[in-house]
Structure formats: structure tokens, C-alpha cells
Motif scaffolding. Structure first.
Motif: not given
Length: 480
Positions: A31-32, A443-445, A478-480
Motif C-alpha cells: 500500500c502507498p 495495480n496503481y497509476e 496498489r490502491r489500498c
């Protein structure tokens, strides 16, 4: 494309090999919010206790910061400086810009060849000029005069280190360039204990240079490296280092001493091949008003020159682009004004207009070879983002090396569990390793980033390995 008679350039030969960190990277998304701790865990390792890290990681679509470490501080960028030079060149000159080399008629059977810094001229271009002159009815030349005055100022940046100016990658920058102003050598291993065989790509040069060969062929379990340099006051090339018995030959390059004379020598040969003898060849000390153009060749479009500059990290091409900026300022040049200095001023003006903070960098050259260059990770990321939103976005991005596929990233990220969709510019010199560019995260930008290590006593391989670990972390976001 370096009192002291000679200082040797040491090239550590980069054989394709897996980066240890890539093979040991832990699988699984992150996660970020976890990114900071994991990047810190790499940068804070004991081995980097005396090194400086500068890092900025952001989404390409915004200035939101995912990770920052001294991003507003200055760092020596090495070849990451080329990101600024090529951005300014594309903005100012346009992707279709070409460099023209012309031959003009003179008085009493003379010809003037006017160079404008085309770094791509090789035998094919000189042959074309000679054939055009033959078609125009030129049968002999009393004087072949080389106009080398388009670029003013020193051909070698005074801020470059001594050994760099000897090497092919630190070749002088002038208006009449042939074969990138470098002498091409091939070093081949022989029997165990024997010196390496030194072969000139241009055989006749073997009679013009004395080679002092202190190299050796070593066993298969030994390391490999090459040392090469030349003296400035005598035609002597020194070769040292070692290659493995039965191994592949390695190319090496040294800079020519008098590039304009070198150009004329080869052009004179091209003319002779077409049956056009030349009685005398000389370099003009100043430009003249020349009217009748008899022959001309043009460089590839700027888009291709920029690709060669960034993908192959070609210093000569970068320095030519900087000087071209100095020629298109729209201002009348001062007498004897250094074209490189004018180029630096124009580069700053162009990038400021683009939106890059002018206080985020201080440049001393266009290639990054000077240790006087200073850039912040923030300045590099800002340049990358603004160029990604400019009309030249696709050309700029395509000029960068692709991980595992091309340029200086061909042998990086090619042994990973998952493909890394990365376009970036490398930068390397002793104590410095940099990587800045774009990464498409599955899975992200898309992200834009700059990672720089300075003041390190570690090997290039160790600095790169840690940098690559950070990039691999980004690829798992990934977005989370």
C-alpha cells in the motif's frame, strides 16, 4: 563518446548479470502508506551510512508526494543532466530540426566546408559530399578550408576532469565533427599471460599512434576491466587492464586531439576516392560570408539525436544540443562568446518558460560529465512531468531507455518476477548513481520519480542494486 602527462580512465566492464536485489525481492503488493518505511529500510542500511540519498516519487498526474527524501537539496546528477538538455532542445528547436553541413565554392579553386556541429557525420556523409561535388564538375581542389567557427569557445569544458578529456566519452565539441571525434579501438584477449591485442578500427591510424600496452589476458575466474588514456602532447595511447582468456573482445575509445583537422583529413580521403585531388587542407580561424553552396548533408531529425543522447547517454550529442541552443537565442552573440555558456542561459530560459523552477538546478555542461552540475530530485521530477504534458511528450519519453530492453537499461530489471514497465535515464560516475523517469505500475497509476545517490564509497553495482530495489517496490504498489 581523461605537470601530469597522463591519467588513466578505468572502465569496469558490465557483463549482463542479475541484480541480487531483483532476485530476492519479496513478492506481493504494498500500500502507498507502507512505501515510506520500505524505502527507508533500503536507504538507511549501514552500508549507506556515509552516502547521501535524494528521492522524490509522485503520481504522474499530480504533485502529491508518495515519498520524499532531501528532494529539494542539490545533488550531482551525472547523466541525469541530459534530461534537462534534451527537454530544452525539443522545446526550442522542435523534433524535426536538422543540422546542416555545407560545402561552398571559394576563390582560386578553393572549397569551404562549413560545419554546424552535426555529431552524426561519418564516412557515408563525407562520401555523399564528395559525390555531389563530383557531379557539380569539381575535378581538383587547390585549398580545402574547414570553417570550424560555428561554435565558439573551448572545445573541452574546463570543468571536466583530466582523465575524462582523454576518453571517447569526453571527446572535444566543435563545429566539424567526424566519427564523434573519437578513435575506436578493439581490445582482444589472447593466450593466458599475454597482453591484449590492440586493433585500430581505422587501420592506418596504427602508423600515427604509438601504443604502450600494459594489459594482460587473465584466467577465466579473474575480474575484467580496461584502462585506456592518451597523452596530450604526444601521439601515445596507453592501454592497461585485463580480459579473460577466450572471452569476447571489448571496444574502447579515446578522444582525437585536433577534431577539425581530423575531419578534413577524412574528407580529403573521400574526395580522393572520387578522383578529386586536394593540394592543401587547412582550418579557417574565422567564418566568412559564403555564397554558392555546392554540396550539403543533413543530420537525422532532432528526435533521433535526442534518442541517441538519452538512450545511449551520449555526451557528445548532449553537448552539441546545448551549443545549438546557444546559437538560436535570438540575440546577437557577443564577440568570442562561448556558445556553451550561451546554451546554458538559453536552456534555463526555455525550461523556466516550460514551468521548471530555475532554482532547482545549476548546470555547468549539457551532458552531466561535470561534477559542478547540481540538480534537485524535485527539479528532475518537475521536468519529467512537464515534458509528459507537452507536445513533445511521446518523443521525449521514447528517447529514454526501456528497462530490460534498450539503451543503458538493457541489462537492468531483466531478471525479475514481474515485468517492470520503466522508461528512465541513468546517471553514473564514481560515487554517484542516478535514475529518473516514468514507471507504469500494474495495480496503481503511472509514477514519475528521481532517485540519486551521492558521496558514496560503494561500487556502482551496489548503488544500482539498491536503486533497483526501490523501483521494484514502486512496481508492487496498489490502491489500498
Amino acid at each position: 563518446m581523461q605537470g601530469i602527462a597522463l591519467s588513466l580512465l578505468v572502465l569496469i566492464l558490465g557483463r549482463p548479470s542479475a541484480v541480487a536485489a531483483q532476485t530476492s525481492a519479496v513478492a506481493g503488493d504494498i500500500c502507498p502508506g507502507e512505501l515510506g518505511a520500505q524505502v527507508d529500510a533500503i536507504a538507511n542500511r549501514p552500508e549507506f551510512s556515509r552516502s547521501r540519498w535524494g528521492i522524490l516519487i509522485q503520481p504522474l498526474s499530480s504533485t502529491t508526494t508518495l515519498y520524499s527524501r532531501d528532494a529539494q537539496k542539490y545533488f550531482i546528477p551525472a547523466s541525469n543532466a541530459k534530461l534537462l538538455t534534451t527537454a530544452a532542445a525539443l522545446q526550442k528547436l522542435g523534433a524535426d530540426f536538422r543540422i546542416k553541413t555545407s560545402v561552398y565554392s571559394g576563390e582560386n579553386g578553393s572549397l569551404y566546408v562549413a560545419g554546424r556541429g552535426d555529431p552524426s557525420i561519418a564516412e557515408a556523409q563525407l562520401k555523399s559530399l564528395a559525390q555531389q561535388l563530383k557531379q557539380r564538375g569539381i575535378s581538383q581542389v587547390n585549398q580545402l578550408i574547414g570553417d570550424d567557427s560555428y561554435f565558439q569557445g573551448s572545445a573541452v569544458n574546463p570543468n571536466w576532469e583530466w582523465e575524462d578529456a582523454q576518453a571517447g566519452y569526453g571527446a572535444p565539441i566543435n563545429s566539424l565533427i567526424f566519427n564523434q571525434n573519437a578513435i575506436d579501438l578493439l581490445l582482444s584477449p589472447q593466450a593466458l599471460g599475454q597482453p591484449l591485442k590492440v586493433t585500430f578500427a581505422e587501420p592506418k591510424l596504427a602508423n600515427q599512434w604509438q601504443v604502450q600496452n600494459n594489459s594482460v589476458t587473465v584466467a577465466e575466474n579473474e575480474s575484467e576491466f580496461i584502462e585506456i588514456g592518451r597523452e596530450f602532447d604526444r601521439p601515445i595511447i596507453r592501454v592497461g587492464g585485463q580480459l579473460k582468456v577466450g572471452g569476447e573482445p571489448e571496444s574502447a575509445y579515446v578522444a582525437v586531439v585536433n577534431p577539425a583537422n581530423n575531419f578534413l583529413q577524412y574528407f580529403q580521403q573521400a574526395l580522393a576516392t572520387e578522383g578529386i585531388p586536394v593540394k592543401q587542407a587547412l582550418v579557417a580561424s574565422a567564418s566568412r560570408n559564403l555564397n554558392q553552396e555546392l554540396a550539403t548533408v543533413e543530420s537525422p531529425p532532432l528526435a533521433q539525436l535526442v534518442r541517441e543522447t538519452n538512450r545511449e547517454s551520449n555526451n557528445l550529442y548532449a553537448e552539441v544540443l546545448l551549443r545549438l541552443l546557444g546559437k538560436v537565442t535570438g540575440k546577437m552573440p557577443l564577440p568570442q562568446e562561448d556558445t556553451g555558456e550561451s546554451g546554458l542561459k538559453e536552456l534555463k530560459a526555455v525550461l523556466t518558460q516550460l514551468g521548471v523552477n530555475p532554482n532547482s538546478y545549476i548546470l555547468a555542461d549539457g551532458s552531466g560529465l561535470s561534477r559542478h552540475n547540481l540538480i534537485t530530485p524535485e527539479g528532475l521530477v518537475e521536468t519529467l512531468r512537464l515534458m509528459a504534458n507537452s507536445p513533445a511528450a511521446s518523443i521525449y519519453r521514447q528517447s529514454l531507455s526501456i528497462a530490460g530492453e534498450s539503451g543503458t537499461l538493457k541489462n537492468r530489471f531483466n531478471v525479475t518476477p514481474n515485468r517492470v514497465n520503466l522508461q528512465a535515464k541513468t546517471g553514473t560516475m564514481s560515487g554517484v548513481s542516478a535514475l529518473s523517469g516514468y514507471i507504469e505500475v500494474p495495480n496503481y497509476e503511472p509514477l514519475v520519480f528521481s532517485i540519486i545517490v551521492n558521496q558514496s564509497d560503494l561500487s556502482t553495482a551496489k548503488m544500482r542494486s539498491a536503486t533497483d530495489e526501490i523501483v521494484l517496490l514502486l512496481n508492487r504498489l496498489r490502491r489500498c
